[in-house]
Design a protein around this motif. Structure first.
Motif, PDB file in Angstrom:
ATOM      1  N   SER A 199     -27.593  34.559  69.748  1.00  0.00           N
ATOM      2  CA  SER A 199     -27.438  34.583  71.346  1.00  0.00           C
ATOM      3  C   SER A 199     -28.790  34.629  72.043  1.00  0.00           C
ATOM      4  O   SER A 199     -28.854  33.879  73.122  1.00  0.00           O
ATOM      5  CB  SER A 199     -26.515  35.876  71.515  1.00  0.00           C
ATOM      6  N   ARG A 200     -29.730  35.414  71.671  1.00  0.00           N
ATOM      7  CA  ARG A 200     -30.959  35.656  72.339  1.00  0.00           C
ATOM      8  C   ARG A 200     -31.787  34.064  72.419  1.00  0.00           C
ATOM      9  O   ARG A 200     -31.943  33.712  73.564  1.00  0.00           O
ATOM     10  CB  ARG A 200     -31.760  36.394  71.485  1.00  0.00           C
ATOM     11  N   ARG A 201     -31.505  33.336  71.227  1.00  0.00           N
ATOM     12  CA  ARG A 201     -32.217  32.286  71.134  1.00  0.00           C
ATOM     13  C   ARG A 201     -31.498  30.972  72.010  1.00  0.00           C
ATOM     14  O   ARG A 201     -32.132  30.118  72.720  1.00  0.00           O
ATOM     15  CB  ARG A 201     -32.523  31.614  69.781  1.00  0.00           C
ATOM     16  N   ALA A 202     -30.221  30.868  71.636  1.00  0.00           N
ATOM     17  CA  ALA A 202     -29.410  29.851  72.148  1.00  0.00           C
ATOM     18  C   ALA A 202     -29.183  29.964  73.795  1.00  0.00           C
ATOM     19  O   ALA A 202     -29.223  29.141  74.596  1.00  0.00           O
ATOM     20  CB  ALA A 202     -28.007  29.694  71.606  1.00  0.00           C
ATOM     21  N   LEU A 203     -28.914  31.207  74.492  1.00  0.00           N
ATOM     22  CA  LEU A 203     -28.479  31.541  75.757  1.00  0.00           C
ATOM     23  C   LEU A 203     -29.454  32.319  76.546  1.00  0.00           C
ATOM     24  O   LEU A 203     -29.066  32.410  77.534  1.00  0.00           O
ATOM     25  CB  LEU A 203     -27.406  32.383  75.642  1.00  0.00           C
ATOM     26  N   ASP A 204     -30.533  32.849  75.808  1.00  0.00           N
ATOM     27  CA  ASP A 204     -31.320  33.853  76.297  1.00  0.00           C
ATOM     28  C   ASP A 204     -30.722  34.909  76.859  1.00  0.00           C
ATOM     29  O   ASP A 204     -31.093  35.746  78.123  1.00  0.00           O
ATOM     30  CB  ASP A 204     -31.983  32.982  77.538  1.00  0.00           C
ATOM     31  N   GLN A 205     -29.647  35.538  76.122  1.00  0.00           N
ATOM     32  CA  GLN A 205     -29.065  36.684  76.289  1.00  0.00           C
ATOM     33  C   GLN A 205     -29.089  37.430  75.136  1.00  0.00           C
ATOM     34  O   GLN A 205     -28.388  37.217  73.963  1.00  0.00           O
ATOM     35  CB  GLN A 205     -27.419  36.368  76.764  1.00  0.00           C
ATOM     36  N   ARG A 206     -29.563  38.732  75.057  1.00  0.00           N
ATOM     37  CA  ARG A 206     -29.489  39.611  73.810  1.00  0.00           C
ATOM     38  C   ARG A 206     -28.201  40.600  74.124  1.00  0.00           C
ATOM     39  O   ARG A 206     -28.215  41.300  75.313  1.00  0.00           O
ATOM     40  CB  ARG A 206     -30.591  40.373  73.908  1.00  0.00           C
ATOM     41  N   PRO A 207     -27.467  40.444  73.323  1.00  0.00           N
ATOM     42  CA  PRO A 207     -26.050  41.137  73.489  1.00  0.00           C
ATOM     43  C   PRO A 207     -26.360  42.762  73.629  1.00  0.00           C
ATOM     44  O   PRO A 207     -27.221  43.362  72.646  1.00  0.00           O
ATOM     45  CB  PRO A 207     -25.180  40.778  72.437  1.00  0.00           C
ATOM     46  N   TYR A 208     -25.632  43.432  74.563  1.00  0.00           N
ATOM     47  CA  TYR A 208     -25.720  44.833  74.502  1.00  0.00           C
ATOM     48  C   TYR A 208     -25.237  45.555  73.451  1.00  0.00           C
ATOM     49  O   TYR A 208     -24.220  44.740  73.031  1.00  0.00           O
ATOM     50  CB  TYR A 208     -25.209  45.284  75.766  1.00  0.00           C
ATOM     51  N   ASP A 209     -25.670  46.815  72.995  1.00  0.00           N
ATOM     52  CA  ASP A 209     -24.857  47.411  72.060  1.00  0.00           C
ATOM     53  C   ASP A 209     -23.358  47.357  72.403  1.00  0.00           C
ATOM     54  O   ASP A 209     -22.666  47.346  71.262  1.00  0.00           O
ATOM     55  CB  ASP A 209     -25.468  48.921  72.081  1.00  0.00           C
ATOM     56  N   MET A 210     -22.855  47.509  73.731  1.00  0.00           N
ATOM     57  CA  MET A 210     -21.428  47.550  73.796  1.00  0.00           C
ATOM     58  C   MET A 210     -20.669  46.203  73.702  1.00  0.00           C
ATOM     59  O   MET A 210     -19.545  46.457  73.472  1.00  0.00           O
ATOM     60  CB  MET A 210     -21.301  48.003  75.318  1.00  0.00           C
ATOM     61  N   ARG A 243     -36.167  41.671  61.313  1.00  0.00           N
ATOM     62  CA  ARG A 243     -36.426  40.818  60.428  1.00  0.00           C
ATOM     63  C   ARG A 243     -36.056  39.677  60.556  1.00  0.00           C
ATOM     64  O   ARG A 243     -36.398  38.349  60.230  1.00  0.00           O
ATOM     65  CB  ARG A 243     -35.887  41.544  58.822  1.00  0.00           C
ATOM     66  N   VAL A 244     -34.664  39.527  60.891  1.00  0.00           N
ATOM     67  CA  VAL A 244     -34.066  38.169  61.639  1.00  0.00           C
ATOM     68  C   VAL A 244     -34.685  37.611  62.541  1.00  0.00           C
ATOM     69  O   VAL A 244     -34.967  36.267  62.697  1.00  0.00           O
ATOM     70  CB  VAL A 244     -32.668  38.410  62.327  1.00  0.00           C
ATOM     71  N   ALA A 245     -35.383  38.193  63.647  1.00  0.00           N
ATOM     72  CA  ALA A 245     -36.229  37.628  64.391  1.00  0.00           C
ATOM     73  C   ALA A 245     -37.503  36.794  64.117  1.00  0.00           C
ATOM     74  O   ALA A 245     -37.773  35.767  64.553  1.00  0.00           O
ATOM     75  CB  ALA A 245     -36.706  38.785  65.513  1.00  0.00           C
ATOM     76  N   LYS A 246     -37.899  37.238  62.869  1.00  0.00           N
ATOM     77  CA  LYS A 246     -38.856  36.242  62.235  1.00  0.00           C
ATOM     78  C   LYS A 246     -38.548  35.076  61.550  1.00  0.00           C
ATOM     79  O   LYS A 246     -39.227  34.125  61.126  1.00  0.00           O
ATOM     80  CB  LYS A 246     -39.720  37.217  61.322  1.00  0.00           C
ATOM     81  N   LEU A 247     -36.968  34.873  61.353  1.00  0.00           N
ATOM     82  CA  LEU A 247     -36.849  33.548  60.823  1.00  0.00           C
ATOM     83  C   LEU A 247     -36.741  32.377  61.809  1.00  0.00           C
ATOM     84  O   LEU A 247     -36.494  32.611  62.962  1.00  0.00           O
ATOM     85  CB  LEU A 247     -35.358  33.711  60.243  1.00  0.00           C
ATOM     86  N   SER A 248     -36.975  31.114  61.264  1.00  0.00           N
ATOM     87  CA  SER A 248     -36.928  29.952  61.905  1.00  0.00           C
ATOM     88  C   SER A 248     -35.497  29.657  62.373  1.00  0.00           C
ATOM     89  O   SER A 248     -34.339  30.207  61.715  1.00  0.00           O
ATOM     90  CB  SER A 248     -37.397  28.822  61.277  1.00  0.00           C
ATOM     91  N   ASP A 249     -35.207  28.769  63.196  1.00  0.00           N
ATOM     92  CA  ASP A 249     -33.641  28.545  63.438  1.00  0.00           C
ATOM     93  C   ASP A 249     -32.830  27.833  62.060  1.00  0.00           C
ATOM     94  O   ASP A 249     -31.789  28.327  61.845  1.00  0.00           O
ATOM     95  CB  ASP A 249     -33.713  27.382  64.411  1.00  0.00           C
ATOM     96  N   ALA A 250     -33.721  27.124  61.372  1.00  0.00           N
ATOM     97  CA  ALA A 250     -33.172  26.873  60.103  1.00  0.00           C
ATOM     98  C   ALA A 250     -32.755  27.776  59.169  1.00  0.00           C
ATOM     99  O   ALA A 250     -31.633  28.031  58.547  1.00  0.00           O
ATOM    100  CB  ALA A 250     -33.922  25.581  59.461  1.00  0.00           C
ATOM    101  N   GLU A 251     -33.806  28.772  59.104  1.00  0.00           N
ATOM    102  CA  GLU A 251     -33.386  29.878  58.014  1.00  0.00           C
ATOM    103  C   GLU A 251     -32.508  30.684  58.836  1.00  0.00           C
ATOM    104  O   GLU A 251     -32.016  31.544  57.810  1.00  0.00           O
ATOM    105  CB  GLU A 251     -34.756  30.870  58.234  1.00  0.00           C
TER     106      GLU A 251
END
Length: 795
Positions: free
Chosen positions: A93-104, A40-48
């Motif tokens: 993190s995914r948007r800013a660094l192109d890194q999706r944090p692992y579960d660990m 659900r968060v992925a659907k938000l704009s940066d401002a949202e």
């Protein structure tokens, strides 16, 4: 019987609190919920996304307000809030660094938010996990200091993680040696502030000399999140950070240095077997006395010359250039023994520092009186919440629990480590060890496999590099204290095809070594992986198994292949110092190698003895420091009251009622309050500085009390408590005495005219662990005594 039960209970409790891998079953549902919320968060704009983070901040602020109202401590985030934070942080993190944090990484962040020290392997993304945890604390309304081991990492991480923080609506800043007062005030006003532990500590000391509230740069300490926590909390724990004020220069004696250069070991001076102490023989004393004009060194009239001779002898006989220090740009730079890097702003006590400068024929650096100091352990203990991350925490879990009441959580790797760690290769001599080491590197280099060689000191790194060049190994790159400015760039390329990097300890901690090199593509990565990955070779064991593991940990990131091996010898300094009777079980082969397990056990035993000695030193040092920290707390509480309230004016108006009334008729109340505050703070700071100087003198001579069968620590406490008693009361007396004859005008009081002269300049530095510390020697002797008893029983 009661004592036995207590010991059993304590031991059982320690067993239960031993660090263990985090039980992922506890986090299974949380991680699932995070993933569900993430969609659900992925659907938000940066401002949202930022608005959602602001909404979480407001929600947590309301909860905290209720907790404070109910007089309950602020709680750790509940599961729902933790899910929201991690989902927002992962998307940011995914948007800013192109890194999706692992579960660990998320598990690591959550453990940090529970106030733990987390162990995460090399390449597992500690920096990002720490940033998510720091953001979590900030969204709870807490100010966070992210402490690093040096300025470079602090600035790099703050700028690297800034886009993540900004998407979460969290402000971030950093401080380093170049930061001015306004820059520092701005940085500390942010939600998250990055800085080297020493720089943050120095700002604490500088704030303690402020006489007006608006001059302060820091806020009340709240959360400390410590990167490379084992290095900061253990290796640096005993290092005092010092604020000094200018006095007349205390220069080394060039004449004495010249005389000492002519002395010969065995004839004119002796050294103990561990090279921790040196002293003149009777023949040497006569030579020195004659050279100084036929004086009697040991008479009270020449005590200053005797002190200069002793300092010069220690500098000449015990401190080695390119091992203990280097000379660069006309200055002596100490080398941090646990990192093999220049210890910026670090120095020995003035007498020894000046002696080394005289030994090297350098201009002496400025010296002065100590205005205040604080140990790294004392600094960290100021914070309400302490947490941290490192790749090697398990080995020091007992110390973290004992000294900081911190628990260790081990985070499983995202991908299993497949690095192949070979058994030690042990040789009879250093020469045979180095010959075998060079041969191994040359053979591996022919295949193109990248090699990282870890050495003990600068001199060894340059010697190994020279031997490799002579053996035909091309492209050898040396990283040591002489070129540490290029550290990150050199280490980043250590995984490239054909790379051979020879480095002192702690090579590029915080810099990722990617197979194929920093700019290498997947093809370069795969080519190096097919060769077996990065091959790490140690030139011996360090005094701590943690340092060995840190070196090994440079290889095998994120499931990459890799290998490591340590070449050791029975003549290594570690073995010679801590297991001097080491012998092999069998004869060495033609190459000087011992294949038997006995030789390896002796090397391991020497390392364990070294670890025990260092722990004993840490424990003993803290026993002395703890009382000083308690007294410092009382002084600072009083100082804060004087600085932020009208306490000084109230006290002085009561003591000098008639004079105060006369001043009040002509001088504004605010001006009078400032005058009283400045006068009281001057005497407070002066008395505290004198108290520290007194305790330093007591500390340096306290071991002599043992000769009278008195317990040194008890005698130190007795002297410190007696001297401190009445200190705060005397400040009021001195301030009243100053004001009685002071000329207070409408503009205030000229402090210099009143005889209240503060130092014209101040500077900060770290005092290097005294290499001739009597407590260290006593600890070593105790361990040796125990070993002898064990041997005697076996015999």
């Amino acid at each position: 019987m009661a004592a036995l039960l207590t010991r059993v209970k304590s031991g059982f409790q320690r067993l239960l609190e031993r660090p263990a891998t985090v039980d992922l079953k506890r986090y299974a549902e949380v991680l699932t919920s995070i993933e569900w919320r993430e969609e659900r968060v992925a659907k938000l704009s940066d401002a949202e996304l930022t608005e959602a983070a602001d909404a979480l901040r407001a929600k947590l602020a309301e909860k905290n307000k209720k907790d404070k109202k109910d007089r309950e401590p602020v709680k750790t985030l509940d599961v729902q809030d933790m899910v929201e934070l991690c989902a927002l942080g992962r998307e940011a993190s995914r948007r800013a660094l192109d890194q999706r944090p692992y579960d660990m990484q998320l598990v690591g962040a959550m453990e940090l938010l529970h106030g733990r020290i987390v162990e995460m392997g090399t390449g597992e993304g500690k920096t990002l996990a720490g940033a998510l945890a720091a953001a979590g604390y900030a969204l709870q309304g807490r100010s966070v200091h992210v402490m690093s081991v040096n300025d470079y990492l602090a600035r790099r991480d703050a700028e690297w993680m800034r886009p993540v923080y900004e998407l979460l609506g969290v402000s971030v800043g950093w401080v380093d040696q170049e930061s001015g007062p306004e820059d520092r005030r701005d940085a500390y006003g942010r939600d998250v502030t990055y800085g080297a532990v020493s720089e943050i500590g120095f700002d604490v000391l500088r704030d303690r000399l402020c006489v007006d509230p608006e001059d302060l740069v820091q806020r009340v300490p709240d959360v400390a999140l410590i990167d490379e926590a084992d290095s900061v909390l253990v290796d640096e724990a005993r290092v005092p950070l010092v604020m000094a004020g200018s006095t007349d220069d205390s220069q080394g004696d060039p004449e004495v240095a010249q005389i000492v250069r002519t002395l010969r070991p065995g004839q004119h001076y002796e050294r103990d077997e561990d090279n921790r102490n040196a002293w003149l023989t009777s023949r040497g004393a006569k030579v020195v006395e004659k050279a100084l004009g036929d004086i009697d060194l040991y008479s009270g009239d020449h005590s200053d010359r005797l002190a200069a001779v002793n300092a010069a002898l220690h500098a000449h006989a015990l401190l080695q250039r390119d091992v203990d220090y280097i000379v660069r740009d006309g200055k002596v730079h100490l080398i941090n023994s646990s990192r093999g890097r220049i210890a910026l702003l670090q120095r020995w006590p003035d007498g020894l520092q000046a002696a080394v400068e005289a030994k090297e024929r350098l201009k002496p650096t400025e010296s002065g009186e100590v205005l205040d100091s604080i140990s790294v352990q004392g600094l960290v203990s100021r914070y309400q919440r302490v947490c941290g991350m490192t790749g090697t925490a398990q080995a020091v879990s007992e110390q973290l629990r004992e000294f900081y009441e911190l628990k260790v959580s081990v985070i499983p790797p995202n991908k299993p480590c497949v690095r192949a760690d070979e058994s030690d290769r042990v040789y009879d001599t250093i020469e045979s060890k180095e010959a075998a080491l060079v041969a191994e590197i040359a053979a591996q280099h022919e295949t193109g496999r990248p090699i990282l060689v870890g050495t003990m000191d600068v001199a060894e790194s340059e010697r190994i590099a020279e031997k490799l060049t002579e053996a035909g190994v091309s492209g050898v790159v040396v990283l040591n204290a002489k070129n540490d400015a290029e550290e990150a760039a050199i280490v980043a390329e250590a995984g490239a095809l054909n790379a051979v990097t020879v480095s002192t300890q702690m090579a590029g901690r915080g810099t990722d070594i990617r197979l194929g090199g920093a700019e290498g593509d997947d093809a370069a990565h795969d080519k190096v992986a097919d060769l077996g990955g990065l091959y790490v070779i140690g030139c011996g064991h360090y005094p701590s198994s943690r340092l060995d593991n840190q070196l090994r940990g440079r290889s095998g990131r994120q499931g990459d292949p890799g290998g490591s091996v340590i070449f050791a010898s029975l003549a290594d300094d570690l073995v010679a110092q801590y297991a001097p009777d080491a012998t092999a079980g069998t004869e060495a082969d033609d190459d000087g190698r011992h294949e038997d397990a006995t030789a390896r056990r002796f090397v391991e035993h020497a390392q364990k003895v070294a670890e025990g000695v260092n722990l004993d030193i840490h424990r003993n040092t803290w026993r002395y420091t703890r009382l000083i920290e308690h007294q410092r707390g009382l002084v600072l509480a009083y100082r804060d009251d004087v600085l932020h309230t009208d306490l000084a004016a109230t006290q002085m108006s009561e003591r000098l009622s008639e004079q105060w009334a006369k001043w009040s008729a002509d001088v504004d109340d605010e001006v009078l309050a400032r005058v009283a505050r400045h006068v009281v703070l001057f005497h407070l700071d002066t008395k505290w500085s004198e108290h520290l100087a007194y305790l330093s003198d007591v500390r340096e001579t306290i071991h002599l009390r043992a000769l009278a069968r008195e317990t040194p620590i008890d005698e130190f406490h007795r002297a410190a408590i007696t001297e401190f008693r009445g200190l705060l009361k005397s400040i009021g007396d001195l301030a009243a005495e100053t004001l009685e004859t002071a000329k207070v005008t409408a503009s205030g009081l000229d402090l210099e005219t009143a005889g209240l002269r503060r130092p014209t300049s101040t500077w900060t530095y770290l005092v290097h662990d005294n290499p001739f510390d009597s407590d260290a020697e006593q600890a070593l002797q105790r361990v040796r005594a125990m070993l002898k008893k064990v041997k005697t029983r076996k015999a």
